[in-house]
Design a protein around this motif. Structure first.
Motif, PDB file in Angstrom:
ATOM      1  N   ILE A 224       0.780  -1.296   0.140  1.00 46.33           N
ATOM      2  CA  ILE A 224      -0.020   0.096  -0.007  1.00 46.33           C
ATOM      3  C   ILE A 224       1.013   1.185   0.110  1.00 46.33           C
ATOM      4  CG2 ILE A 224      -1.531   1.273   1.547  1.00 46.33           C
ATOM      5  CD1 ILE A 224      -2.848  -1.153   2.388  1.00 46.33           C
ATOM      6  N   GLY A 225       1.946   1.251   0.865  1.00 45.39           N
ATOM      7  CA  GLY A 225       3.119   2.207   0.784  1.00 45.39           C
ATOM      8  C   GLY A 225       3.376   2.638  -0.723  1.00 45.39           C
ATOM      9  N   THR A 226       3.915   1.497  -1.232  1.00 45.34           N
ATOM     10  CA  THR A 226       4.523   1.617  -2.614  1.00 45.34           C
ATOM     11  C   THR A 226       3.576   2.151  -3.341  1.00 45.34           C
ATOM     12  OG1 THR A 226       5.675  -0.416  -1.972  1.00 45.34           O
ATOM     13  CG2 THR A 226       5.465   0.233  -4.453  1.00 45.34           C
ATOM     14  N   ILE A 227       2.268   1.727  -3.560  1.00 43.39           N
ATOM     15  CA  ILE A 227       1.494   2.173  -4.423  1.00 43.39           C
ATOM     16  C   ILE A 227       1.068   3.832  -4.263  1.00 43.39           C
ATOM     17  CG2 ILE A 227      -1.159   2.256  -5.184  1.00 43.39           C
ATOM     18  CD1 ILE A 227       0.534  -0.146  -6.240  1.00 43.39           C
ATOM     19  N   PHE A 228       1.058   4.353  -2.895  1.00 45.10           N
ATOM     20  CA  PHE A 228       0.719   5.625  -2.726  1.00 45.10           C
ATOM     21  C   PHE A 228       2.046   6.609  -3.143  1.00 45.10           C
ATOM     22  CE2 PHE A 228      -2.651   4.766  -0.112  1.00 45.10           C
ATOM     23  CZ  PHE A 228      -3.438   6.053   0.001  1.00 45.10           C
ATOM     24  N   LEU A 229       3.315   5.916  -2.798  1.00 47.64           N
ATOM     25  CA  LEU A 229       4.407   6.629  -3.393  1.00 47.64           C
ATOM     26  C   LEU A 229       4.580   6.803  -5.088  1.00 47.64           C
ATOM     27  CD1 LEU A 229       7.088   5.102  -0.744  1.00 47.64           C
ATOM     28  CD2 LEU A 229       6.269   7.374  -0.993  1.00 47.64           C
ATOM     29  N   TRP A 230       4.294   5.455  -5.461  1.00 47.85           N
ATOM     30  CA  TRP A 230       4.347   5.572  -7.032  1.00 47.85           C
ATOM     31  C   TRP A 230       3.447   6.562  -7.680  1.00 47.85           C
ATOM     32  CZ3 TRP A 230       2.312   4.547 -11.636  1.00 47.85           C
ATOM     33  CH2 TRP A 230       3.081   3.965 -12.686  1.00 47.85           C
ATOM     34  N   ILE A 231       2.113   6.536  -7.020  1.00 48.12           N
ATOM     35  CA  ILE A 231       1.484   7.472  -7.936  1.00 48.12           C
ATOM     36  C   ILE A 231       1.735   8.998  -7.538  1.00 48.12           C
ATOM     37  CG2 ILE A 231      -1.140   8.186  -7.488  1.00 48.12           C
ATOM     38  CD1 ILE A 231      -1.877   5.434  -6.972  1.00 48.12           C
ATOM     39  N   PHE A 232       2.229   9.305  -6.394  1.00 52.08           N
ATOM     40  CA  PHE A 232       2.225  10.675  -6.279  1.00 52.08           C
ATOM     41  C   PHE A 232       3.884  11.118  -6.321  1.00 52.08           C
ATOM     42  CE2 PHE A 232      -1.197  10.166  -2.812  1.00 52.08           C
ATOM     43  CZ  PHE A 232      -2.312  10.842  -3.817  1.00 52.08           C
ATOM     44  N   TRP A 233       4.667  10.361  -6.844  1.00 52.05           N
ATOM     45  CA  TRP A 233       6.186  10.595  -6.923  1.00 52.05           C
ATOM     46  C   TRP A 233       6.277  11.712  -8.011  1.00 52.05           C
ATOM     47  CZ3 TRP A 233       9.308   7.112  -4.278  1.00 52.05           C
ATOM     48  CH2 TRP A 233      10.679   7.555  -4.303  1.00 52.05           C
ATOM     49  N   LEU A 278       8.126 -14.007  -8.381  1.00 51.97           N
ATOM     50  CA  LEU A 278       8.469 -12.701  -8.071  1.00 51.97           C
ATOM     51  C   LEU A 278       8.765 -12.499  -6.387  1.00 51.97           C
ATOM     52  CD1 LEU A 278       5.515 -10.937 -10.123  1.00 51.97           C
ATOM     53  CD2 LEU A 278       7.983 -11.060 -10.802  1.00 51.97           C
ATOM     54  N   ASP A 279       9.612 -11.739  -6.280  1.00 52.47           N
ATOM     55  CA  ASP A 279       9.792 -11.432  -4.746  1.00 52.47           C
ATOM     56  C   ASP A 279       9.179 -10.117  -4.626  1.00 52.47           C
ATOM     57  OD1 ASP A 279      10.927 -10.648  -2.294  1.00 52.47           O
ATOM     58  OD2 ASP A 279      12.843 -11.569  -2.597  1.00 52.47           O
ATOM     59  N   MET A 280       8.467 -10.177  -3.412  1.00 51.54           N
ATOM     60  CA  MET A 280       7.649  -8.906  -3.000  1.00 51.54           C
ATOM     61  C   MET A 280       8.439  -7.686  -2.588  1.00 51.54           C
ATOM     62  SD  MET A 280       4.747  -7.285  -3.037  1.00 51.54           S
ATOM     63  CE  MET A 280       3.154  -8.176  -3.003  1.00 51.54           C
ATOM     64  N   VAL A 281       9.562  -8.110  -2.027  1.00 59.98           N
ATOM     65  CA  VAL A 281      10.480  -6.997  -1.504  1.00 59.98           C
ATOM     66  C   VAL A 281      11.188  -6.320  -2.820  1.00 59.98           C
ATOM     67  CG1 VAL A 281      12.896  -6.724  -0.509  1.00 59.98           C
ATOM     68  CG2 VAL A 281      11.417  -8.612   0.519  1.00 59.98           C
ATOM     69  N   HIS A 282      11.391  -7.005  -3.770  1.00 61.65           N
ATOM     70  CA  HIS A 282      11.726  -6.386  -4.988  1.00 61.65           C
ATOM     71  C   HIS A 282      10.578  -5.293  -5.540  1.00 61.65           C
ATOM     72  CE1 HIS A 282      14.493 -10.194  -6.059  1.00 61.65           C
ATOM     73  NE2 HIS A 282      14.860  -9.303  -4.926  1.00 61.65           N
ATOM     74  N   ILE A 283       9.455  -5.754  -5.605  1.00 65.18           N
ATOM     75  CA  ILE A 283       8.348  -4.998  -6.258  1.00 65.18           C
ATOM     76  C   ILE A 283       7.987  -3.681  -5.195  1.00 65.18           C
ATOM     77  CG2 ILE A 283       5.997  -5.074  -6.998  1.00 65.18           C
ATOM     78  CD1 ILE A 283       8.107  -7.218  -8.689  1.00 65.18           C
ATOM     79  N   GLN A 284       8.171  -4.063  -4.292  1.00 68.01           N
ATOM     80  CA  GLN A 284       7.722  -2.884  -3.159  1.00 68.01           C
ATOM     81  C   GLN A 284       8.714  -1.783  -3.196  1.00 68.01           C
ATOM     82  OE1 GLN A 284       8.143  -4.974   0.695  1.00 68.01           O
ATOM     83  NE2 GLN A 284       6.080  -5.937   0.424  1.00 68.01           N
ATOM     84  N   ASN A 285       9.901  -2.070  -3.605  1.00 66.55           N
ATOM     85  CA  ASN A 285      10.945  -1.061  -3.551  1.00 66.55           C
ATOM     86  C   ASN A 285      11.694  -0.661  -4.742  1.00 66.55           C
ATOM     87  OD1 ASN A 285      11.673  -0.727  -0.363  1.00 66.55           O
ATOM     88  ND2 ASN A 285      11.284  -3.020  -0.825  1.00 66.55           N
ATOM     89  N   ALA A 286      11.946  -1.447  -5.516  1.00 67.18           N
ATOM     90  CA  ALA A 286      12.895  -1.270  -6.823  1.00 67.18           C
ATOM     91  C   ALA A 286      11.906  -0.619  -7.774  1.00 67.18           C
ATOM     92  CB  ALA A 286      13.470  -2.639  -7.474  1.00 67.18           C
ATOM     93  N   ALA A 287      10.609  -1.005  -7.684  1.00 60.93           N
ATOM     94  CA  ALA A 287       9.787  -0.357  -8.660  1.00 60.93           C
ATOM     95  C   ALA A 287       9.719   1.307  -8.577  1.00 60.93           C
ATOM     96  CB  ALA A 287       8.315  -0.893  -8.731  1.00 60.93           C
ATOM     97  N   LEU A 288       9.984   1.885  -7.507  1.00 58.06           N
ATOM     98  CA  LEU A 288      10.090   3.316  -7.287  1.00 58.06           C
ATOM     99  C   LEU A 288      11.302   3.860  -7.596  1.00 58.06           C
ATOM    100  CD1 LEU A 288       8.486   2.825  -3.543  1.00 58.06           C
ATOM    101  CD2 LEU A 288       7.470   3.635  -5.704  1.00 58.06           C
ATOM    102  N   ALA A 289      12.306   3.136  -7.879  1.00 57.77           N
ATOM    103  CA  ALA A 289      13.608   3.603  -8.282  1.00 57.77           C
ATOM    104  C   ALA A 289      13.727   4.725  -9.275  1.00 57.77           C
ATOM    105  CB  ALA A 289      14.631   2.481  -8.538  1.00 57.77           C
ATOM    106  N   GLY A 290      12.861   4.408 -10.240  1.00 56.60           N
ATOM    107  CA  GLY A 290      12.484   5.309 -11.431  1.00 56.60           C
ATOM    108  C   GLY A 290      12.322   6.795 -10.990  1.00 56.60           C
ATOM    109  N   GLY A 291      11.559   6.827  -9.852  1.00 52.44           N
ATOM    110  CA  GLY A 291      11.332   8.243  -9.359  1.00 52.44           C
ATOM    111  C   GLY A 291      12.522   8.990  -8.853  1.00 52.44           C
TER     112      GLY A 291
END
Length: 458
Positions: A224-233, A278-291
Motif C-alpha cells: 500500500i505504501g508503494t502504491i501511494f509513493l508510486w502514484i504521487f512521485w 516474483l519477490d515482493m521485496v523487489h516489487i515494493q521497493n525497486a519499482a520506485l527507483a525510477g522516481g
C-alpha cells in the motif's frame, strides 16, 4: 531486578521529556522568528490589491498535498513489512515527520528566507520541510527496528540541521540544480542512514533474526505504501520547480521513468528469483527507483525516451542490489540495512546525480530556447558554460556524500549513549517494547518476553 526497574523507569520518562523539550524549544523559536509571508499575511496580501486566484496557495497546495501524503502514508506503510513492527514503522514515521517539519522550517528558514530578523513561511516552505522530513525517513529505514524513539528524535535533530546546510551549499552557493532531490534528499538521507547503521552495528542481532522477516499481510500493508509513493512521485519531483513548462516536463519525465522501472523490476525479479517467481521485496521497493533516478534531471530536457531508459536502468540496478548486494553489505561491510535504502535511494540517487551531470553538459540554447533561464539561469546569463555547470553538479554529489558520511558517523556515536533506551539485541524489530499491543497479556501468559542480561545495546 532493581536495576531493570530503574532502567525501565528511565525509559518511560525519556521519550515524553524529550518530546516536551523539543516542542517547547521549537515553539519559542517560532514565537521569536517565524512570521507569515506576504501571500499569507492578511494585511500585506489585501493591501497589495491582488486577486485571490493569483495567490501561490492555489498553484502549490495540490503538490503539497501529494508530497505530504507520501511522507506520512507512503513512507510509513512502506516500512510496515516487518511482522511485529507495524506500529513502530507507521507510528515513529508520524513522530519523526511531525518534529522534522517544525525543525526544518527553522533551519531552512534561517538559511534560505531569513529577512529582516524574521523567517517568512508559506506553502512553499511547507513543501521544503516535507522534503527534509523525507530524507530523515530514508535514514530511519536503514536503522528500522534497531533504535528507540528517543534515539530517532536525536537523529532527526542532527540530520535536519545537516540537511539544511548541505542543501544551502548545493543550491545557493554552488548553483546546483536538483529539483527532485536525487542528491539533497535521496543520496544524503541514504548514506547518512547507512553510515549511522554501520556505527550502530550489532554483532548479536541474530537473536532477533526470527522477527526480521515479513508475513503475508505485513507485505500487503507495505505494498500500500508503494502504491501511494508510486502514484504521487511525479508531484514530489515537480513540487518545487518553476510553474509552467518546467513543472509539466518534470511530471512527464517522472511518470515515464516510474513505468519503466516497474517493468524492469518485474522482469529482473522473475529472472533472479527461484523458479521464476516474483519477490515482493523487489516489487515494493525497486519499482520506485525510477522516481529517484530522475530527481535531478526531471526538469531538464531529458526527453521521454531518456526518462524511460533511466527508469529501466534504475529498476534493474535496484533489483540486483536487493538480490545480491544487500547480503554483502552486512557480511563484508557490517551495515545492517533493514529496508534496503542502499538499493532504493543510495544507488539510484547517485545514478540520478550522474544523469544530471550528463544532461547538464548537453544543455544548449537551441534545445531550451527561451526556457533556458528557468532551468539553467547561470548558463543563460553566460556566468557558466554547460560544462562548468556539469562540473558543479558533480562536485555537489561529492559534497553531499561528505556531509552525509560525516554526519552519519557523528550521529551514530551520539545514538550509542547508554541512557537513550535502545532495544536489546533479543528485542529488536518488536513493537511490544514501546507500544501497548493488543493480545500482549495473553502472549505473556504463554511465555513473557524476557530481557537477557547479556544483550548489548546500540
Amino acid at each position: 531486578m532493581a536495576g531493570s526497574r530503574r532502567r525501565g523507569a528511565c525509559g518511560r520518562l525519556l521519550l515524553p521529556l524529550l518530546c516536551l523539550l523539543l516542542q517547547g524549544a521549537t515553539a519559542i523559536l517560532f514565537a521569536v522568528f517565524v512570521r507569515y509571508n506576504h501571500e499569507t499575511d492578511a494585511n500585506h496580501w489585501h493591501s497589495g490589491n491582488h486577486s485571490n486566484a493569483d495567490n501561490e496557495f492555489y498553484f502549490r497546495y495540490p503538490s503539497f498535498q501529494d508530497v505530504h501524503t507520501m511522507v506520512f502514508v507512503g513512507f510509513g506503510f512502506l516500512m510496515a513489512f516487518l511482522q511485529r513492527y507495524g506500529f513502530s514503522s507507521v507510528g515513529f514515521t508520524f513522530l519523526l515527520a511531525a518534529f522534522a517539519l517544525q525543525w526544518s522550517t527553522l533551519v531552512q528558514g534561517f538559511l534560505h528566507s531569513f529577512d529582516g530578523s524574521y523567517i517568512y513561511v508559506g506553502v512553499e516552505s511547507m513543501i521544503n520541510a516535507d522534503f527534509c522530513a523525507g530524507a530523515v525517513l530514508i535514514s530511519f529505514g536503514a536503522v528500522l527496528g534497531k533504535t528507540g524513539p528517543a534515539q530517532l528524535l536525536l537523529m532527526a535533530l542532527l540530520e535536519v540541521a545537516l540537511f539544511g546546510i548541505n542543501e544551502f551549499v548545493l543550491l545557493s552557493l554552488l548553483g546546483v540544480k536538483d529539483a527532485g532531490g536525487s542528491m539533497t534528499i535521496h543520496t544524503f538521507g541514504a548514506y547518512f542512514g547507512l553510515v549511522l547503521s554501520r556505527v550502530l552495528y550489532r554483532p548479536q542481532l541474530e537473536k532477533s533474526k526470527h522477527r526480521q522477516g515479513s508475513i503475508y499481510h505485513s507485505d500487503l500493508f507495505a505494498m500500500i505504501g508503494t502504491i501511494f509513493l508510486w502514484i504521487f512521485w511525479p508531484s514530489f519531483n515537480s513540487a518545487p520547480t518553476a510553474l509552467g513548462d518546467g513543472q509539466h516536463r518534470t511530471v512527464l519525465n517522472t511518470y515515464y521513468s516510474l513505468t519503466a522501472s516497474t517493468l524492469s523490476t518485474f522482469a529482473l525479479s522473475a529472472l533472479v528469483g527461484g523458479d521464476g517467481r516474483l519477490d515482493m521485496v523487489h516489487i515494493q521497493n525497486a519499482a520506485l527507483a525510477g522516481g529517484v533516478v530522475v530527481g535531478t534531471s526531471s526538469e531538464m530536457m531529458l526527453t521521454p525516451f531518456g526518462a524511460l531508459a533511466a527508469g529501466f536502468l534504475a529498476g534493474t540496478v535496484s533489483t540486483l542490489g536487493y538480490k545480491f548486494f544487500t547480503p554483502v553489505l552486512e557480511s563484508k561491510f557490517k551495515i545492517q540495512d533493514t529496508c534496503g535504502v542502499h538499493n532504493l535511494h543510495a544507488m539510484p540517487g547517485v545514478l540520478g546525480a550522474l544523469l544530471g551531470v550528463l544532461v547538464t553538459a548537453l544543455a544548449t540554447s537551441e534545445a531550451y530556447g527561451e526556457g533556458l533561464p528557468s532551468v539553467f539561469p547561470l548558463i543563460a546569463t553566460n556566468q557558466r558554460s554547460a560544462t562548468s555547470q556539469a562540473m558543479c553538479q558533480l562536485f555537489g554529489l561529492f559534497v553531499t556524500l561528505t556531509f552525509a558520511s560525516v554526519g552519519g558517523a557523528f550521529g551514530g556515536l551520539l545514538l550509542k549513549l547508554p541512557f537513550l533506551d535502545a532495544p536489546p539485541d533479543s528485542k529488536c524489530y518488536e513493537d511490544q517494547i514501546y507500544w501497548e499491543v493488543p493480545g500482549e497479556h495473553e502472549d505473556e501468559a504463554r511465555g513473557p518476553l524476557r530481557v537477557e542480561e547479556s544483550d548489548t545495546q546500540a
